[in-house]
Design a protein around this motif. Structure first.
Motif, mmCIF file in Angstrom:
data_model
loop_
_atom_site.group_PDB
_atom_site.id
_atom_site.type_symbol
_atom_site.label_atom_id
_atom_site.label_comp_id
_atom_site.label_asym_id
_atom_site.label_seq_id
_atom_site.Cartn_x
_atom_site.Cartn_y
_atom_site.Cartn_z
ATOM 1 N N LYS A 176 0.797 -1.216 0.000
ATOM 2 C CA LYS A 176 0.000 0.000 0.000
ATOM 3 C C LYS A 176 0.839 1.280 0.000
ATOM 4 C CE LYS A 176 -3.877 1.854 2.564
ATOM 5 N NZ LYS A 176 -4.832 1.553 3.620
ATOM 6 N N HIS A 177 1.879 1.260 0.802
ATOM 7 C CA HIS A 177 2.616 2.513 0.946
ATOM 8 C C HIS A 177 3.885 2.527 0.124
ATOM 9 C CE1 HIS A 177 0.508 2.529 5.030
ATOM 10 N NE2 HIS A 177 -0.195 3.182 4.138
ATOM 11 N N TYR A 179 4.870 3.028 -2.946
ATOM 12 C CA TYR A 179 5.353 4.117 -3.779
ATOM 13 C C TYR A 179 5.214 5.469 -3.104
ATOM 14 C CZ TYR A 179 0.543 4.795 -5.500
ATOM 15 O OH TYR A 179 -0.788 5.029 -5.611
ATOM 16 N N ARG A 180 4.905 5.425 -1.846
ATOM 17 C CA ARG A 180 4.912 6.689 -1.125
ATOM 18 C C ARG A 180 6.181 6.836 -0.291
ATOM 19 N NH1 ARG A 180 1.451 8.644 2.467
ATOM 20 N NH2 ARG A 180 2.262 10.624 1.726
ATOM 21 N N ASP A 184 7.739 10.125 1.870
ATOM 22 C CA ASP A 184 7.468 10.008 3.289
ATOM 23 C C ASP A 184 8.679 10.312 4.149
ATOM 24 O OD1 ASP A 184 5.153 7.493 4.410
ATOM 25 O OD2 ASP A 184 5.059 9.659 4.316
ATOM 26 N N SER A 189 4.345 10.276 8.316
ATOM 27 C CA SER A 189 3.486 9.331 9.018
ATOM 28 C C SER A 189 4.343 8.304 9.743
ATOM 29 C CB SER A 189 2.538 8.663 8.037
ATOM 30 O OG SER A 189 3.252 8.127 6.957
ATOM 31 N N GLY A 190 4.501 7.141 9.159
ATOM 32 C CA GLY A 190 5.351 6.162 9.817
ATOM 33 C C GLY A 190 6.785 6.576 9.605
ATOM 34 N N ASP B 101 -4.627 13.816 3.020
ATOM 35 C CA ASP B 101 -3.684 12.896 3.668
ATOM 36 C C ASP B 101 -4.029 12.553 5.115
ATOM 37 O OD1 ASP B 101 -3.114 15.414 4.571
ATOM 38 O OD2 ASP B 101 -0.945 15.246 4.385
ATOM 39 N N ASP B 105 -2.870 8.155 5.413
ATOM 40 C CA ASP B 105 -1.525 7.908 5.952
ATOM 41 C C ASP B 105 -1.121 8.860 7.065
ATOM 42 O OD1 ASP B 105 -1.965 6.915 3.362
ATOM 43 O OD2 ASP B 105 0.158 6.443 3.195
ATOM 44 N N LYS B 150 -10.456 4.118 2.140
ATOM 45 C CA LYS B 150 -9.287 3.754 2.935
ATOM 46 C C LYS B 150 -8.487 2.637 2.274
ATOM 47 C CE LYS B 150 -9.569 3.963 7.433
ATOM 48 N NZ LYS B 150 -10.052 3.691 8.799
ATOM 49 N N GLU B 151 -9.091 2.001 1.261
ATOM 50 C CA GLU B 151 -8.342 0.973 0.542
ATOM 51 C C GLU B 151 -7.582 1.549 -0.641
ATOM 52 O OE1 GLU B 151 -10.720 -2.793 -0.057
ATOM 53 O OE2 GLU B 151 -12.157 -1.491 0.951
ATOM 54 N N THR B 152 -7.845 2.777 -0.924
ATOM 55 C CA THR B 152 -7.183 3.411 -2.062
ATOM 56 C C THR B 152 -5.736 3.722 -1.736
ATOM 57 O OG1 THR B 152 -9.276 4.428 -2.668
ATOM 58 C CG2 THR B 152 -7.293 5.393 -3.612
ATOM 59 N N ARG B 153 -4.902 3.537 -2.732
ATOM 60 C CA ARG B 153 -3.515 3.990 -2.540
ATOM 61 C C ARG B 153 -3.447 5.446 -2.964
ATOM 62 N NH1 ARG B 153 -0.513 -0.952 -5.609
ATOM 63 N NH2 ARG B 153 -1.360 -2.613 -4.327
ATOM 64 N N TRP B 154 -3.609 6.300 -2.010
ATOM 65 C CA TRP B 154 -3.656 7.728 -2.333
ATOM 66 C C TRP B 154 -2.266 8.250 -2.593
ATOM 67 C CZ3 TRP B 154 -8.195 9.729 -3.415
ATOM 68 C CH2 TRP B 154 -9.346 9.141 -2.862
ATOM 69 N N TRP B 155 -2.230 9.185 -3.482
ATOM 70 C CA TRP B 155 -0.979 9.838 -3.812
ATOM 71 C C TRP B 155 -1.191 11.318 -3.585
ATOM 72 C CZ3 TRP B 155 3.932 9.603 -4.309
ATOM 73 C CH2 TRP B 155 4.635 10.497 -5.129
ATOM 74 N N PHE B 156 -0.641 11.815 -2.474
ATOM 75 C CA PHE B 156 -0.927 13.197 -2.097
ATOM 76 C C PHE B 156 0.129 14.099 -2.710
ATOM 77 C CE2 PHE B 156 -2.057 10.266 1.318
ATOM 78 C CZ PHE B 156 -3.418 10.395 1.269
#
Lengths: 349, 161
Positions: A176-177, A179-180, A184, A189-190, B101, B105, B150-156
């Motif tokens: 999920k994270h 490509y962020r 980050d 966040s984490g 965001d 996340d 909340k299941e979406t992979r958001w790209w902020f």
């Protein structure tokens, strides 16, 4: 007043406050003063801190200097304003006499009076200090980096939760994270570094050790049971830390004793909690721990030998075993405990 | 995030319940400006009316927010969506999903419904144009199966609005 007299006053301020005082201009006087409450020799008793700017004009001291707050910790907007108003009022009152040292002292004095945590725990929203006299006082803690205060239980619940999440993410191969990650890195966040955390309120980075002593406290009260939401255990965050090394050495020592005596050794209860240990999650229903769960008395052994093998040899399929074995052990020891913290929590409603 | 995908299916934990009751009572005393909580008997699902701030593109417009709380709120973020019709905004999809965001996340348990509302209103107020996100149709189509934001992979990517 002559410029010379004012210059001498500045020297006095410098002499009194030393490094806590930064002189930006000697004439007209402009200085930044780092103030701490007088009770603050013990850092754990310090809940507020501030940097105050005192800036005088060329007509000083006939015109009082301007007082402003550069930064502060542990003071909400209302208390910040209160502090500034008082010092500013003092300045007007002392007008036309040299007043810098006195203003500084006033600021320290007032800050000392304000040296107590204020308001609600940001996590449960109940007061840090119940004022009704009926609610039970819950222990609270302060993050050293930003002075934000939380109930111990609340912050530990959160800390365990985020580590559970990290573990769950890595376990399930959740991308999920992924490509962020790059964006980050400012630690939004984490945080990437597992020995660090971000304050839930201001996201300021703190060190995991800040939390560890609280963890010990909460652990000592065996509030494990109320951490029902904790599904996993910190696997990575502290593996490299000193406390983890100590823990490992301790387990290895136990193992040696065990081998010498050719039997099983129960860990001594008074050393059952050391920094780096985490509240035990409920044992996982699956695979590797199923065995440990059923063995009752033998659990400590399981924990120790796994610790040993995992630290000295490879961890292979039982990579998670160490954590679980250890947790089962802790859970057992506390199983007769009357769920004190849970009760505390419930009572507050 | 193991349980975030079904935010409203599991009942609230005791801790979540206490915290929400506290939030609700504080809301009643001091609601954020421009918001009205619609009273229901369901603590786990709040419906909140939003009124666009005066002097902005959304002035005098009224929208409805639906806030679903997961079992482990506030450790887990609430699910916040607009009940369609959602405001026209570069970060709000026509199905009501919001790209912000702090809802995903960057959620922190120190945030509250009230603080989220204030952030949302600020997001609305700072919008320069009334338009849908560029990928609106594609995204909304993908969510046809009732997927939670909340299941979406958001790209902020945009911190200006």
């Amino acid at each position: 007043m002559t410029e010379e007299e004012v210059a001498m006053e500045m020297e006095a301020v410098e002499a009194v406050y030393g490094e806590e005082c930064v002189i930006l201009d000697s004439y007209p006087p402009h200085l930044h003063l780092h103030i701490m409450p007088r009770t603050a020799e013990i850092s754990s008793q310090q809940f507020v801190e501030a940097v105050v700017s005192i800036q005088a004009g060329s007509k000083y001291p006939d015109e009082p200097p301007r007082i402003s707050l550069i930064e502060s910790k542990g003071l909400d907007a209302q208390r910040q304003k209160h502090l500034m108003d008082i010092v500013q009022a003092k300045a007007s009152q002392l007008s036309s006499s040299l007043m810098l040292v006195e203003l500084c002292e006033e600021a320290v004095e007032r800050l000392t009076i304000m040296n107590h945590p204020d308001g609600d725990c940001p996590l449960c929203l109940y007061p840090l200090f119940p004022e009704d006299g009926e609610s039970k006082q819950m222990p609270f803690m302060k993050l050293m980096s930003c002075f934000h205060c939380f109930h111990c239980e609340c912050i530990i619940r959160w800390w365990n939760w985020i580590h559970t999440q990290k573990e769950a993410d890595s376990k399930s191969g959740d991308t999920k994270h992924m490509y962020r990650e790059t964006s980050d890195q400012e630690g939004n966040s984490g945080s990437v570094d597992k020995s660090m955390g971000n304050c839930p309120v201001c996201r300021k980075v703190f060190h995991a050790v800040d939390i560890e002593h609280v963890l010990d406290l909460v652990g000592a009260q065996s509030s494990q049971q109320d951490s029902g939401l904790v599904q996993g255990e910190d696997k990575d965050p502290l593996l490299q830390s000193d406390s983890e090394k100590i823990r490992r050495e301790w387990f290895e020592a136990i193992l040696r004793t065990q081998e010498e005596k050719g039997g099983l050794v129960q860990p001594k209860k008074n050393i059952s909690v050391v920094p780096g240990m985490y509240l035990p999650p409920p044992p996982p229903a699956s695979s590797s721990s199923g065995q440990t769960q059923e063995q009752g008395e033998v659990e400590p052994k399981e924990a120790e030998s796994e610790t040993n093998s995992s630290s000295s040899t490879n961890r292979r399929g039982r990579g998670r075993g160490r954590g679980w074995g250890h947790n089962v052990n802790r859970r057992k020891q506390n199983s007769q405990d009357p769920r004190k913290p849970t009760m505390q929590w419930v009572q507050r409603s | 995030m193991t349980s975030s995908s079904s935010p409203s299916r599991k009942a609230l934990s005791k801790i979540a319940c206490n915290r929400l009751q506290k939030e609700l009572s504080e809301w009643q005393v001091n609601p954020p400006t421009g918001f009205k909580h619609k009273v229901t008997d369901n603590l786990q699902k709040w419906v909140i009316e939003v009124i666009g701030a005066p002097g902005t593109l959304y002035a005098n417009e009224t929208y409805q927010l639906q806030v679903d709380f997961p079992e482990h709120y506030p450790m887990e973020a609430p699910q916040v969506i607009f009940i369609p019709p959602a405001p026209l905004h570069p970060h709000i999809y026509s199905n009501g999903h919001i790209c912000l965001d702090i809802l995903y996340d960057s959620w922190s348990p120190a945030m509250t419904v009230s603080s989220v509302c204030i952030s949302l209103l600020s997001m609305l107020s700072s919008s320069p144009t009334k338009q849908r996100p560029t990928d609106n149709d594609r995204y909304v189509k993908k969510c046809k199966n009732g997927r939670s934001p909340k299941e979406t992979r958001w790209w902020f990517h945009d911190d200006k609005v």
